[in-house]
Scaffold this motif. Structure first.
Motif, PDB file in Angstrom:
ATOM      1  N   THR A  85      36.637  43.470  33.411  1.00 27.71           N
ATOM      2  CA  THR A  85      36.901  44.125  34.484  1.00 27.71           C
ATOM      3  C   THR A  85      37.511  45.586  34.321  1.00 27.71           C
ATOM      4  OG1 THR A  85      39.263  43.038  34.312  1.00 27.71           O
ATOM      5  CG2 THR A  85      37.608  41.873  35.622  1.00 27.71           C
ATOM      6  N   LEU A 104      34.879  48.045  35.590  1.00 26.25           N
ATOM      7  CA  LEU A 104      34.669  47.906  36.723  1.00 26.25           C
ATOM      8  C   LEU A 104      35.610  48.922  37.269  1.00 26.25           C
ATOM      9  CD1 LEU A 104      34.466  44.351  38.330  1.00 26.25           C
ATOM     10  CD2 LEU A 104      32.508  45.785  37.468  1.00 26.25           C
ATOM     11  N   GLN A 157      32.477  40.598  38.074  1.00 31.85           N
ATOM     12  CA  GLN A 157      33.012  40.646  39.415  1.00 31.85           C
ATOM     13  C   GLN A 157      33.978  39.499  39.977  1.00 31.85           C
ATOM     14  OE1 GLN A 157      29.291  41.504  41.523  1.00 31.85           O
ATOM     15  NE2 GLN A 157      30.032  43.788  41.499  1.00 31.85           N
ATOM     16  N   ALA A 190      28.949  44.807  32.146  1.00 28.93           N
ATOM     17  CA  ALA A 190      29.318  45.028  33.558  1.00 28.93           C
ATOM     18  C   ALA A 190      28.823  46.396  33.783  1.00 28.93           C
ATOM     19  CB  ALA A 190      30.894  44.993  33.953  1.00 28.93           C
ATOM     20  N   HIS A 237      34.649  52.584  39.123  1.00 29.40           N
ATOM     21  CA  HIS A 237      35.162  52.858  40.445  1.00 29.40           C
ATOM     22  C   HIS A 237      35.827  53.898  40.669  1.00 29.40           C
ATOM     23  CE1 HIS A 237      36.445  51.900  44.568  1.00 29.40           C
ATOM     24  NE2 HIS A 237      37.944  51.988  44.205  1.00 29.40           N
ATOM     25  N   LEU A 265      27.240  40.809  35.331  1.00 29.90           N
ATOM     26  CA  LEU A 265      28.124  41.477  36.532  1.00 29.90           C
ATOM     27  C   LEU A 265      28.801  40.458  37.410  1.00 29.90           C
ATOM     28  CD1 LEU A 265      28.963  44.061  37.745  1.00 29.90           C
ATOM     29  CD2 LEU A 265      27.080  44.334  38.985  1.00 29.90           C
TER      30      LEU A 265
END
Length: 399
Positions: free
Chosen positions: A157, A160, A8, A188, A164, A4
């Motif tokens: 990504t 992510l 990030q 992730a 989100h 992760l």
């Protein structure tokens, strides 16, 4: 092995350099598949593919000396354009090695993004070997399409952003070729939400990752419309990530992918290539596996040849019954074709093609077979046309 923290960090580097694409629910696809489907529109990136993420994350980390010498990549598609675009944007030289059989449109797109294109070899493996040789000769930094930790972190990504936007997702369904996207995303996603399920999708003709991880023996090779995931062997980094984080696999056929491409175009009005439709193809192939769950799909690419797309749309219309072929047998007399056309018109169908067959038939010499390709509203409408022709005294067969 990346985790992760690396993903990030990649997200921070990519801020403002690649598009944060939407992740939205498709109510219609949810109704069709029985799952609650959320689509991640990576086909909206500037080069129409997620590949930009990994390429950009790799390039922005190069030293000043590496930037001055330039980069090299081997690719026949989306990775080439991702590297070329971001290298141009960052002021670097980019050399892209492509096999000689690469379609001209992909070559020209890559050149238009400022790259030097080298056509070499008849296979991807030959192009890869030449890229390594040029990298050594000219001091260029190789940007691998998937087996590079910076590239993998950049691709991760996507997860992510999905979690989100839609934190209650229960399953991620991700197309896999060499494994860069699914490896980064899985690492992730599992760190953020350990109970999330990650399912990989490969084509039947290129199920190399599935073979390596499950002990299956799918034969490899041949043509596929999902050329973006037609990889003969996964990378070492990506295989380790998939082994650790991916929960299961679905193997799909080209027919499943074709159906998914047409559905996405028809329902979502969004264009994807074969690899970009693989996730939806998995839901269509195994609906019970995902029924009632909140499923995230990545539309990972939108670069598809227009002629191939036209063929897929037409074949999709045949499968759905909106394009049908009938053979009408009748006496070979003046005015018969006009009568048939009138019956078809009154039944509400449109004639797309007509072909008279007099020689290659077992009918009597004074008879003729008339093959009609019709545009209809669907299977029920086709049956209504058949019944109308039979009521008018014609013999009709479906082909």
């Amino acid at each position: 092995m990346i985790g992760l923290a690396e993903v990030q960090a990649a997200a921070a580097r990519l801020q403002g350099q690649v598009l944060t694409t939407p992740c939205l629910e498709s109510r219609t696809l949810s109704n069709i598949t029985g799952a609650q489907v959320f689509l991640k529109f990576e086909n909206l990136q500037y080069t129409a593919s997620f590949k930009e993420r990994g390429a950009c994350n790799k390039l922005v980390q190069l030293t000043p000396e590496q930037r001055a010498r330039g980069v090299i990549a081997m690719s026949a598609g989306n990775h080439a354009q991702g590297v070329a675009y971001h290298a141009q944007r960052l002021g670097m030289r980019a050399v892209i090695v492509m096999p000689r059989f690469t379609p001209g449109v992909k070559v020209e797109r890559t050149r238009a993004l400022g790259a030097e294109v080298v056509l070499h070899g008849d296979t991807l493996e030959q192009a890869r070997e030449h890229a390594y040789a040029l990298a050594a000769q000219q001091g260029l930094t190789l940007v691998h399409p998937y087996d590079d930790e910076a590239v993998i972190a950049g691709q991760g990504t996507v997860a992510l952003e999905m979690l989100h936007a839609q934190p209650t997702l229960e399953v991620l369904v991700v197309a896999a070729g060499g494994g860069g996207l699914i490896g980064g995303m899985a690492a992730a996603a599992k760190a953020i939400k350990p109970d999330i399920e990650v399912v990989g999708v490969q084509t039947r003709r290129f199920a190399a990752m599935v073979n390596a991880l499950t002990g299956s023996h799918w034969p490899l090779g041949g043509n596929t419309i999902a050329e973006g995931i037609a990889v003969a062997a996964p990378g070492q980094h990506t295989l380790a990530l998939a082994q650790r984080y991916v929960d299961g696999w679905v193997v799909v056929d080209d027919e499943d992918i074709e159906q998914a491409i047409v559905l996405l175009l028809d329902i979502e009005k969004t264009l994807v290539e074969g690899a970009g439709a693989a996730g939806l193809a998995a839901l269509l192939r195994e609906p019970s596996r995902f029924a009632g769950r909140r499923v995230g799909l990545v539309l990972c690419g939108g670069n598809i040849d227009p002629l191939l797309l036209a063929s897929i749309i037409e074949r999709g219309m045949v499968r759905s019954g909106r394009l049908a072929r009938l053979v009408v047998s009748t006496r070979d007399l003046p005015g018969q074709l006009a009568r048939i056309a009138q019956v078809v018109a009154e039944a509400g169908a449109n004639i797309d093609q007509v072909h008279h067959q007099r020689a290659f038939t077992l009918l009597a010499a004074q008879n003729v077979e008339i093959e009609l390709v019709l545009q209809t509203r669907g299977p029920q409408h086709v049956q209504e046309v058949v019944q109308a022709l039979q009521a008018a005294g014609f013999e009709v067969a479906r082909r």
